[in-house]
Design a protein around this motif. Structure first.
Motif, PDB file in Angstrom:
ATOM      1  N   ARG A 149      70.227   2.215  33.253  1.00 50.17           N
ATOM      2  CA  ARG A 149      68.785   2.488  33.332  1.00 50.17           C
ATOM      3  C   ARG A 149      68.086   1.507  34.274  1.00 50.17           C
ATOM      4  N   MET A 150      68.448   0.239  34.181  1.00 54.81           N
ATOM      5  CA  MET A 150      67.789  -0.780  35.007  1.00 54.81           C
ATOM      6  C   MET A 150      68.019  -0.553  36.491  1.00 54.81           C
ATOM      7  N   LEU A 151      69.198  -0.023  36.848  1.00 56.14           N
ATOM      8  CA  LEU A 151      69.428   0.293  38.257  1.00 56.14           C
ATOM      9  C   LEU A 151      68.453   1.356  38.727  1.00 56.14           C
ATOM     10  N   LEU A 152      68.330   2.428  37.958  1.00 58.14           N
ATOM     11  CA  LEU A 152      67.497   3.554  38.375  1.00 58.14           C
ATOM     12  C   LEU A 152      66.018   3.211  38.401  1.00 58.14           C
ATOM     13  N   GLN A 153      65.585   2.276  37.562  1.00 59.59           N
ATOM     14  CA  GLN A 153      64.152   1.959  37.503  1.00 59.59           C
ATOM     15  C   GLN A 153      63.805   0.655  38.229  1.00 59.59           C
ATOM     16  N   HIS A 154      64.766   0.038  38.904  1.00 58.35           N
ATOM     17  CA  HIS A 154      64.537  -1.188  39.679  1.00 58.35           C
ATOM     18  C   HIS A 154      64.116  -2.372  38.808  1.00 58.35           C
ATOM     19  N   THR A 155      64.734  -2.513  37.668  1.00 53.62           N
ATOM     20  CA  THR A 155      64.440  -3.672  36.810  1.00 53.62           C
ATOM     21  C   THR A 155      65.673  -4.551  36.598  1.00 53.62           C
ATOM     22  N   SER A 156      66.697  -4.387  37.433  1.00 54.67           N
ATOM     23  CA  SER A 156      67.929  -5.165  37.277  1.00 54.67           C
ATOM     24  C   SER A 156      67.770  -6.611  37.719  1.00 54.67           C
ATOM     25  N   GLY A 157      66.846  -6.859  38.649  1.00 52.66           N
ATOM     26  CA  GLY A 157      66.690  -8.187  39.227  1.00 52.66           C
ATOM     27  C   GLY A 157      67.628  -8.466  40.375  1.00 52.66           C
ATOM     28  N   GLY A 209      65.705  -6.740  33.271  1.00 54.04           N
ATOM     29  CA  GLY A 209      64.784  -6.085  32.353  1.00 54.04           C
ATOM     30  C   GLY A 209      63.458  -6.776  32.160  1.00 54.04           C
ATOM     31  N   THR A 210      63.250  -7.938  32.801  1.00 56.74           N
ATOM     32  CA  THR A 210      62.012  -8.684  32.566  1.00 56.74           C
ATOM     33  C   THR A 210      60.935  -8.416  33.596  1.00 56.74           C
ATOM     34  N   ASN A 211      61.269  -7.732  34.675  1.00 56.42           N
ATOM     35  CA  ASN A 211      60.279  -7.475  35.721  1.00 56.42           C
ATOM     36  C   ASN A 211      60.721  -6.257  36.517  1.00 56.42           C
ATOM     37  N   TRP A 212      59.978  -5.966  37.582  1.00 54.50           N
ATOM     38  CA  TRP A 212      60.264  -4.803  38.426  1.00 54.50           C
ATOM     39  C   TRP A 212      60.235  -5.230  39.875  1.00 54.50           C
ATOM     40  N   SER A 213      61.231  -4.819  40.654  1.00 54.95           N
ATOM     41  CA  SER A 213      61.247  -5.090  42.093  1.00 54.95           C
ATOM     42  C   SER A 213      62.133  -4.064  42.772  1.00 54.95           C
ATOM     43  N   TYR A 214      61.576  -3.385  43.739  1.00 55.54           N
ATOM     44  CA  TYR A 214      62.278  -2.310  44.449  1.00 55.54           C
ATOM     45  C   TYR A 214      63.460  -2.879  45.216  1.00 55.54           C
ATOM     46  N   SER A 215      64.654  -2.399  44.921  1.00 53.98           N
ATOM     47  CA  SER A 215      65.862  -2.915  45.553  1.00 53.98           C
ATOM     48  C   SER A 215      66.820  -1.785  45.886  1.00 53.98           C
ATOM     49  N   ASN A 216      67.137  -1.649  47.156  1.00 52.23           N
ATOM     50  CA  ASN A 216      68.093  -0.628  47.584  1.00 52.23           C
ATOM     51  C   ASN A 216      69.468  -0.836  46.961  1.00 52.23           C
ATOM     52  N   THR A 217      69.804  -2.082  46.657  1.00 48.24           N
ATOM     53  CA  THR A 217      71.115  -2.384  46.107  1.00 48.24           C
ATOM     54  C   THR A 217      71.340  -1.692  44.766  1.00 48.24           C
ATOM     55  N   ASN A 218      70.267  -1.500  44.001  1.00 51.30           N
ATOM     56  CA  ASN A 218      70.399  -0.786  42.728  1.00 51.30           C
ATOM     57  C   ASN A 218      71.031   0.585  42.938  1.00 51.30           C
ATOM     58  N   TYR A 219      70.661   1.246  44.015  1.00 53.53           N
ATOM     59  CA  TYR A 219      71.145   2.597  44.249  1.00 53.53           C
ATOM     60  C   TYR A 219      72.502   2.626  44.946  1.00 53.53           C
ATOM     61  N   VAL A 220      72.878   1.532  45.579  1.00 51.34           N
ATOM     62  CA  VAL A 220      74.256   1.425  46.051  1.00 51.34           C
ATOM     63  C   VAL A 220      75.181   1.277  44.839  1.00 51.34           C
ATOM     64  N   LEU A 221      74.746   0.468  43.876  1.00 52.19           N
ATOM     65  CA  LEU A 221      75.509   0.341  42.636  1.00 52.19           C
ATOM     66  C   LEU A 221      75.573   1.673  41.893  1.00 52.19           C
ATOM     67  N   ALA A 222      74.472   2.431  41.920  1.00 52.39           N
ATOM     68  CA  ALA A 222      74.476   3.751  41.275  1.00 52.39           C
ATOM     69  C   ALA A 222      75.500   4.662  41.942  1.00 52.39           C
ATOM     70  N   ARG A 223      75.607   4.601  43.248  1.00 55.97           N
ATOM     71  CA  ARG A 223      76.617   5.390  43.964  1.00 55.97           C
ATOM     72  C   ARG A 223      78.030   5.017  43.501  1.00 55.97           C
ATOM     73  N   LEU A 224      78.274   3.700  43.409  1.00 55.23           N
ATOM     74  CA  LEU A 224      79.597   3.252  42.987  1.00 55.23           C
ATOM     75  C   LEU A 224      79.895   3.656  41.552  1.00 55.23           C
ATOM     76  N   LEU A 225      78.881   3.698  40.709  1.00 52.82           N
ATOM     77  CA  LEU A 225      79.047   4.200  39.348  1.00 52.82           C
ATOM     78  C   LEU A 225      79.490   5.658  39.358  1.00 52.82           C
ATOM     79  N   ILE A 226      78.806   6.464  40.167  1.00 51.78           N
ATOM     80  CA  ILE A 226      79.144   7.888  40.276  1.00 51.78           C
ATOM     81  C   ILE A 226      80.600   8.046  40.680  1.00 51.78           C
ATOM     82  N   GLU A 227      81.009   7.287  41.694  1.00 52.45           N
ATOM     83  CA  GLU A 227      82.376   7.421  42.198  1.00 52.45           C
ATOM     84  C   GLU A 227      83.404   6.927  41.183  1.00 52.45           C
TER      85      GLU A 227
END
Length: 412
Positions: A149-157, A209-227
């Motif tokens: 969830r944190m990857l998709l919502q940009h709260t991973s840090g 989970g303590t804040n929000w910051s837009y990070s492209n890396t979250n979605y690279v990790l999401a891609r690797l999760l899918i694969e």
């Protein structure tokens, strides 16, 4: 695009340009076109596929061209039916206008596609939305508190691999994405794992989970999760789950493909060398530097089909669609859920959106919550480091959204 994408093309509910747009947005629309372009090249030439009775939309497209964009293609689906048009030119130095359904790089609109695939896997029980990412991708040594969830919502840090600001406001560079260095390096291939390791070599922005910051890396990790959980490539899963079922024949997840297949408007990048301004056609580039955070190519028609189907409940169960549309409190005025923004317009209308951008291309994707009214568009322009007329881009987007979703009523 600079380090990510035009995440929010309009101002937020308090009238400020979103931070993600200022820092990583596509708003580098040049004030003037390449010197020496013939007059016909900058004249607006609007066209429609369904009729010529939407002058308010033609005028809204014209505003982009008047502000320095080279071309625009726009499509709306609403109670009046379908309307599509284009303005400006498809290529500097030529008079031909952009195709009304040409292909373009969509930038961070890719994130909504990526999030949808991840949520489909959650619906199937293959992924757990609140499961730790490290359990699926142990090779990176991620903080075990980071969830899907944190990857998709940009709260991973996790640091943004395309560059970010530290706690003191100092810019920390990441992968190349701008200036002459990027132009010369734009066909280089980056592996997704390489981008993740670059990001993890930098200090985390905050505890998960303590804040929000837009990070492209979250979605690279999401891609690797899918694969990892499917055993198939990201592009294969995108084809199987979204592109093929919806008939999105104009959409591709290129990963390392540099060409834009089919008719398209061109994008440009301007930089200084030896005291001289140089403008380069950058329509061809290897988008692996942004990966699944922004590498897709699409059309206005395909984006309409996708976003209408998503909001209409055809791609996700109702409960997960509701999760997707629930903004995280720490995202504040940006109101970011799981792969999309929720925007309340001052006229009382709520829209779902995710805009995006890659150098010289800006993409708009908006829909009402039921998917019955959509607006999709691509703006091509001459990009540069100082983002020459960044202030005019959100103003023009706001005008366009005002016309289509607020009936021309003033917006703050």
């Amino acid at each position: 695009m600079t380090s990510s994408a035009m995440t929010s093309g309009t101002k937020n509910s308090k009238g400020r340009m979103p931070q993600a747009f200022r820092r990583v947005g596509v708003a580098a629309v040049a004030v003037t076109l390449l010197a020496g372009v013939a007059a016909p090249g900058v004249a607006t030439a609007a066209d429609t596929e369904v009729g010529r009775d939407r002058p308010e939309l033609q005028e809204a497209m014209q505003a982009f061209v008047d502000s320095g964009s080279t071309g625009v293609q726009l499509r709306v689906h609403d109670q009046r039916g379908e309307w599509a048009g284009s303005a400006g030119v498809r290529k500097l130095g030529e008079a031909a206008k952009p195709p009304t359904n040409g292909r373009f790089r969509v930038g961070s609109v890719t994130k909504t596609f990526t999030a949808t695939v991840v949520l489909q896997l959650v619906a199937e029980g293959t992924l757990g939305l609140d499961s730790t990412v490290a359990g699926y991708l142990p090779q990176f040594g991620l903080d075990r508190r980071i969830t899907v969830r944190m990857l998709l919502q940009h709260t991973s840090g996790v640091f943004n691999h395309t560059g970010d600001f530290d706690a003191d406001g100092k810019y920390v560079p990441g992968v190349l994405w701008r200036d002459k260095e990027w132009v010369n390096y734009r066909f280089h291939t980056y592996e997704p794992e390489e981008l993740v390791r670059l990001a993890l070599s930098k200090p985390a922005k905050f505890e998960p989970g303590t804040n929000w910051s837009y990070s492209n890396t979250n979605y690279v990790l999401a891609r690797l999760l899918i694969e990892k959980v499917t055993g198939h490539s990201y592009a294969e899963e995108m084809q199987r789950r979204i592109l093929r079922p919806l008939g999105l024949s104009g959409t591709v997840a290129p990963t390392t493909q540099s060409e834009i297949p089919g008719p398209h408007a061109h994008a440009y990048y301007r930089y200084e060398e030896a005291g001289q301004q140089k403008t380069v056609d950058v329509s061809r580039q290897n988008p692996s530097w942004i990966s699944s955070g922004g590498d897709m190519i699409s059309t206005t028609q395909d984006l309409h089909k996708f976003f209408s189907a998503l909001q209409g409940g055809r791609l996700l169960p109702a409960a997960l669609l509701a999760e997707m549309r629930t903004p995280h409190p720490k995202s504040g005025d940006y109101r970011y859920g799981l792969g999309l923004f929720v925007q309340d317009l001052s006229c009382g209308v709520t829209v779902l959106q995710h805009n995006g951008g890659v150098q010289g291309y800006g993409t708009l994707m908006y829909s009402t919550p039921d998917g019955s009214k959509t607006l999709t568009a691509s703006v091509n322009y001459v990009d540069d480091v100082p983002m020459s007329v960044a202030g005019t881009f959100p103003k023009n987007v706001q005008r366009l959204i005002d016309v289509e979703f607020c009936g021309g009523q003033p917006m703050d």
